[in-house]
Write an enzyme that holds these catalytic residues in place. Structure first.
Site, PDB file in Angstrom:
ATOM      1  N   ASP A   1    -105.748  44.084  99.815  1.00  8.97           N
ATOM      2  CA  ASP A   1    -105.393  45.449 100.205  1.00  8.97           C
ATOM      3  C   ASP A   1    -104.063  45.396 100.949  1.00  8.97           C
ATOM      4  O   ASP A   1    -103.591  44.317 101.322  1.00  8.97           O
ATOM      5  CB  ASP A   1    -106.485  46.023 101.128  1.00  8.97           C
ATOM      6  N   SER A   2    -103.483  46.564 101.183  1.00  7.80           N
ATOM      7  CA  SER A   2    -102.244  46.630 101.949  1.00  7.80           C
ATOM      8  C   SER A   2    -102.465  46.217 103.403  1.00  7.80           C
ATOM      9  O   SER A   2    -101.515  45.955 104.117  1.00  7.80           O
ATOM     10  CB  SER A   2    -101.709  48.059 101.906  1.00  7.80           C
TER      11      SER A   2
ATOM     12  N   CYS B   1    -107.195  48.218  97.208  1.00  9.97           N
ATOM     13  CA  CYS B   1    -106.292  49.289  97.633  1.00  9.97           C
ATOM     14  C   CYS B   1    -106.131  50.312  96.504  1.00  9.97           C
ATOM     15  O   CYS B   1    -105.822  49.941  95.363  1.00  9.97           O
ATOM     16  CB  CYS B   1    -104.946  48.642  97.955  1.00  9.97           C
TER      17      CYS B   1
ATOM     18  N   GLU C   1    -106.082  53.905 111.988  1.00  9.85           N
ATOM     19  CA  GLU C   1    -105.608  52.653 112.581  1.00  9.85           C
ATOM     20  C   GLU C   1    -105.430  52.783 114.094  1.00  9.85           C
ATOM     21  O   GLU C   1    -105.484  51.806 114.824  1.00  9.85           O
ATOM     22  CB  GLU C   1    -104.329  52.192 111.884  1.00  9.85           C
TER      23      GLU C   1
ATOM     24  N   CYS D   1    -108.803  56.645  99.191  1.00 11.14           N
ATOM     25  CA  CYS D   1    -107.971  55.747 100.013  1.00 11.14           C
ATOM     26  C   CYS D   1    -108.943  54.916 100.847  1.00 11.14           C
ATOM     27  O   CYS D   1    -109.959  55.444 101.327  1.00 11.14           O
ATOM     28  CB  CYS D   1    -107.056  56.578 100.913  1.00 11.14           C
TER      29      CYS D   1
ATOM     30  N   HIS E   1    -109.009  53.875 103.780  1.00 18.52           N
ATOM     31  CA  HIS E   1    -109.290  54.243 105.169  1.00 18.52           C
ATOM     32  C   HIS E   1    -110.217  55.461 105.301  1.00 18.52           C
ATOM     33  O   HIS E   1    -110.803  55.668 106.355  1.00 18.52           O
ATOM     34  CB  HIS E   1    -107.981  54.582 105.890  1.00 18.52           C
TER      35      HIS E   1
HETATM   36  N1  DGL Z   1    -104.917  50.855 101.227  1.00 20.66           N
HETATM   37  C1  DGL Z   1    -104.192  52.062 100.937  1.00 20.66           C
HETATM   38  C2  DGL Z   1    -104.890  52.832  99.812  1.00 20.66           C
HETATM   39  O1  DGL Z   1    -106.077  52.731  99.608  1.00 20.66           O
HETATM   40  C3  DGL Z   1    -104.036  52.933 102.168  1.00 20.66           C
HETATM   41  C4  DGL Z   1    -103.110  52.382 103.229  1.00 20.66           C
HETATM   42  C5  DGL Z   1    -101.669  52.274 102.762  1.00 20.66           C
HETATM   43  O2  DGL Z   1    -100.982  53.290 102.557  1.00 20.66           O
HETATM   44  O3  DGL Z   1    -101.249  51.147 102.592  1.00 20.66           O
HETATM   45  O4  DGL Z   1    -104.236  53.559  99.105  1.00 20.66           O
END
Ligand code: DGL
Length: 268
Positions: A10-11, A73, A152, A184, A186
């Site tokens: 993931d990011s 992600c 976050e 997403c 989060h």
């Molecule tokens: N992990 C990203 C997503 O699910 C969200 C956080 C980001 O923008 O990196 O799209």
């Protein structure tokens, strides 16, 4: 091969919501998790950038002998899944198709909302995949870029988060949706706030559950389930080990032992 780990990336920390679900549904599997904490957020970056980051991460995960990769992600699933899946022999799955399938099953009136990062919404991937599954669906999308920093910051239940959610979601609610995809990583972490805003009559769909189910069916088809005798979860990040460990401790049901920092430049 069977006892090789599952690679998840993931990011940053958000993909831990997907890792958590995989740990819950597939407790015999070992995991190598990579969070690209130095380059988060992905949600505001271009397709080419996300493809090149995802390719580097895949190369890194391959050095850990992973038997499958989960792109946890949504933004990377939208922009890079097809490209990187075509560059390896092991199975690579994303979160969008499983999420779309779950939404199609959940809706009764065929009106589905999708909330996600700017990148995921601009890519139109959820809408395309949903309409491939069921051409009769009507899809209404909305980017909610402030949700990621709010989570976050640890403000999941803050009144500010409720107000922002209310502002973002009022448009989409006016279309009479009965199902809302949390597109997403989060967003499941502010699920209660979102549910309060949209009301109990709207079903919230989190792709994490269906993604773990899809992974299970791939491991079953290929007959590569681990035997569970030695389950190890390793965590890697591209920046700040401490911050990651603290956040991970609030999400995962297990002790977050070793977290190592990796320099991604070497995977060009
Ligand atoms: N992990 C990203 C997503 O699910 C969200 C956080 C980001 O923008 O990196 O799209």
């Amino acid at each position: 091969m069977n006892n090789s780990p599952i690679g998840i990336f993931d990011s940053g920390v958000g993909g831990l919501t997907v890792a958590r679900e995989i740990m819950r549904q597939l407790p015999d599997e070992s995991i190598v998790y990579f969070g690209d904490t130095a380059r988060v957020p992905y949600g505001s970056k271009s397709r080419d950038t996300i493809i090149s980051f995802s390719r580097q991460i895949m190369k890194f995960l391959m050095t850990k002998q992973v038997k499958a990769i989960v792109v946890a992600c949504n933004t990377a699933s939208a922009f890079a899944l097809e490209t990187i899946a075509g560059e390896t022999d092991i199975p690579v799955i994303g979160v969008i198709e499983p999420g779309a399938k779950a939404a199609n099953e959940a809706t009764e009136n065929g009106r589905i909302g999708v909330i996600a990062t700017e990148g995921t919404i601009k890519s139109n991937t959820y809408s395309k995949v949903l309409k491939e599954i069921n051409p009769k669906l009507q899809v209404f999308s909305k980017a909610c870029p402030l949700f990621v920093p709010l989570v976050e910051e640890g403000w999941q239940y803050d009144s500010v988060t409720y107000e922002i959610a209310d502002r973002y979601l009022c448009d989409i609610m006016s279309y009479g949706i009965d199902t809302l995809v949390l597109g997403c990583t989060h967003y499941p972490l502010i699920r209660r706030t979102i549910q309060k805003v949209v009301g109990e009559n709207v079903t919230l769909v989190s792709p994490a559950y269906e993604t773990a189910k899809e992974l299970e069916s791939i491991l079953c088809d290929k007959d590569i389930f681990a035997d569970g005798r030695k389950v190890v979860h390793d965590f890697y990040v591209s920046d700040s080990v401490e911050k990651f460990r603290n956040f991970a401790g609030t999400i995962l049901p297990c002790e977050v032992g070793s977290v190592e920092c990796v320099n991604m430049e070497q995977y060009n």
